[in-house]
Write an enzyme that holds these catalytic residues in place. Sequence first.
Site, PDB file in Angstrom:
ATOM      1  N   HIS A  49     -57.833  52.076  27.466  1.00  2.41           N
ATOM      2  CA  HIS A  49     -57.590  51.251  28.657  1.00  2.41           C
ATOM      3  C   HIS A  49     -56.391  51.784  29.442  1.00  2.41           C
ATOM      4  O   HIS A  49     -56.443  51.953  30.660  1.00  2.41           O
ATOM      5  CB  HIS A  49     -57.337  49.799  28.247  1.00  2.41           C
ATOM      6  CG  HIS A  49     -58.530  49.178  27.579  1.00  2.41           C
ATOM      7  ND1 HIS A  49     -59.243  48.155  28.139  1.00  2.41           N
ATOM      8  CD2 HIS A  49     -59.145  49.455  26.404  1.00  2.41           C
ATOM      9  CE1 HIS A  49     -60.241  47.827  27.343  1.00  2.41           C
ATOM     10  NE2 HIS A  49     -60.197  48.606  26.275  1.00  2.41           N
ATOM     11  N   ASP A 148     -57.003  44.578  33.965  1.00  6.14           N
ATOM     12  CA  ASP A 148     -57.997  44.995  32.978  1.00  6.14           C
ATOM     13  C   ASP A 148     -58.910  43.812  32.668  1.00  6.14           C
ATOM     14  O   ASP A 148     -58.449  42.750  32.231  1.00  6.14           O
ATOM     15  CB  ASP A 148     -57.276  45.467  31.713  1.00  6.14           C
ATOM     16  CG  ASP A 148     -58.186  46.237  30.788  1.00  6.14           C
ATOM     17  OD1 ASP A 148     -59.348  45.808  30.599  1.00  6.14           O
ATOM     18  OD2 ASP A 148     -57.743  47.264  30.257  1.00  6.14           O
ATOM     19  N   HIS A 399     -67.343  58.596  18.483  1.00  4.06           N
ATOM     20  CA  HIS A 399     -67.643  57.181  18.263  1.00  4.06           C
ATOM     21  C   HIS A 399     -68.206  56.535  19.537  1.00  4.06           C
ATOM     22  O   HIS A 399     -68.417  55.330  19.575  1.00  4.06           O
ATOM     23  CB  HIS A 399     -66.363  56.456  17.841  1.00  4.06           C
ATOM     24  CG  HIS A 399     -65.342  56.351  18.952  1.00  4.06           C
ATOM     25  ND1 HIS A 399     -64.902  57.443  19.674  1.00  4.06           N
ATOM     26  CD2 HIS A 399     -64.698  55.288  19.488  1.00  4.06           C
ATOM     27  CE1 HIS A 399     -64.029  57.050  20.589  1.00  4.06           C
ATOM     28  NE2 HIS A 399     -63.885  55.740  20.499  1.00  4.06           N
ATOM     29  N   TRP A 402     -65.940  54.987  25.781  1.00  8.48           N
ATOM     30  CA  TRP A 402     -66.386  55.370  27.123  1.00  8.48           C
ATOM     31  C   TRP A 402     -65.601  56.550  27.689  1.00  8.48           C
ATOM     32  O   TRP A 402     -66.153  57.431  28.339  1.00  8.48           O
ATOM     33  CB  TRP A 402     -66.364  54.167  28.063  1.00  8.48           C
ATOM     34  CG  TRP A 402     -66.998  54.472  29.400  1.00  8.48           C
ATOM     35  CD1 TRP A 402     -66.451  54.318  30.621  1.00  8.48           C
ATOM     36  CD2 TRP A 402     -68.326  54.991  29.629  1.00  8.48           C
ATOM     37  NE1 TRP A 402     -67.341  54.707  31.608  1.00  8.48           N
ATOM     38  CE2 TRP A 402     -68.498  55.131  31.016  1.00  8.48           C
ATOM     39  CE3 TRP A 402     -69.383  55.373  28.782  1.00  8.48           C
ATOM     40  CZ2 TRP A 402     -69.679  55.623  31.591  1.00  8.48           C
ATOM     41  CZ3 TRP A 402     -70.560  55.868  29.360  1.00  8.48           C
ATOM     42  CH2 TRP A 402     -70.685  55.981  30.733  1.00  8.48           C
TER      43      TRP A 402
END
Length: 509
Positions: A49, A148, A399, A402
């Site tokens: 993030h 966020d 994994h 994104w």
Amino acid sequence: MGELVVLGLSMASRVHQENKSQHRGKWRIMENEETEPHVLIFPFPAQGHVNSMLKLAELLSLSGLRITFLNIHRIHHKLTLHTNFQSRFSRFPNFQFQTITDGLPLENRPIGNFSDLINSLKSITKPLLKEMLLSGELGPTPTCIILDGLFNFIFDVDAHPNIPVFSFRTISACSFSAYSFVPKLIEDGQLPIEGEEDMDRIINGVVGMENVLRCRDLPSFCRLEDPFDPRLQYGVTQTIQSFKSHALIFNTFEDLEGPILSCLRSRCSNIYAIGPLHAHLKTKLSSEISPTASESNNGLWEVDRSCLAWLDAQPPKSVIYVSFGSVVVIDDDQLREFWHGLVNSGKRFLWVLRPNSVAGKDGVPAELEEETKERGYIVGWAPQEEVLAHKAIGAFLTHSGWNSTLESIVAGVPMICWPQFADQQTNSRYVSEIWKIGLDMKDVCNRETVAKMVNDVMENRKNELMGSVIEIAKLAITSVEEGGSSYCDLERMIKDIRLLCQRQKETID
Ligand code: UDP
């Protein structure tokens, strides 16, 4: 910490500023106040993030907007230890970092226990943010907040009705869309999932994803048995909240997720798709600063660059890069299955094993490290963007976070996906079934499968997978170049922020 050149303090907040002795001298008050937009950016305290929101902050700063980047203090501390981010941002006179506590100790893992973190953010950070905004401590009243979308609750909309929220979802549009249909799936009786044997059932009614998603491809919290589990409800609530915001921002691009973005636009007209942000920033930096502008490292761990020299010594496309991002923790059994699988594949590998990322062990067992030397290399934290762009890399065992997915796409590297939580389950489905740029190893972890998939992606299906990912990589780059879809959406967003500021000024006048 960069000094903020204050161009837009209102009279009231200026008086407030000047009365606040602890902040006196921090702001330089200039002519033409109130005419310049001020954007407050606040990321959720986790690597992926913070990384993408810092990139957005850098892009907006390059456009000349005044930015305050508010960061949880322990994340800021780690960035200070391991990156040059302060000096990178110091070239922007209208940029400032500010920090706020989440009440957790500095040595806490970036996310740690998710419920504890959320509770602490609610009880400690939320009231503090309100106070900082009301007191003017963060500078002139922001034109808008880029928040966020994983913690929309942190900003008290009622207390600040004049500050529009741009909700930035750092996940893929496809996984966000899947999140948004969870209440409907519960209502339809398609959730909860009825055990392991139900995992391959096809999900209906997720608009734009008909016949794509099976139960196992839904966001991980859908695996919870109780649809009213607070963890599932948290994901649902924050998603609903994102739709209510002034605008939605995605780190994606039209040529990758166009159909999903269209579906989302029918439910929220104000969507900006401005990714891949790392490529967007790199393109702008090389055109506006210098053709060889350096990488923007935003890592929370110390980067071990020795792996680049090791890669230099390997043949082209011969190495599989293995990394499970910043949060995933594997257990001893999984560690051994991966290790045997990698060794048995006969391929070279570069493996990131973060400190404390193996449950119950502090690092890699010595014998494993020793036996790896022949064909493998292990680091605690890699310069991932540079690694993926290295000519020796032939595939990425990931994994499916994104950021990692986008970085692999831009570098033209096919993937083996081993998703663990949140959006990763949906991302990996898209990688394998829609974009056809990788293989999905979801819910499996044994040495035979690891070895087989490594050979498939690096050899048997190499041409097909490499061909598709290189095509999409070209589209990604085109999208962030002048006239491209992400380039234009970012321009539109900047223009809209300037217009908002203008309107706010007219209302005050
Ligand atoms: N990353 C890195 N070095 C590493 C592992 C990861 O720089 O050794 C970066 C990676 O480039 C990506 C981020 O950490 O930008 C991970 O974000 P992602 O969304 O892929 O996964 P998360 O960590 O949030 O699960």
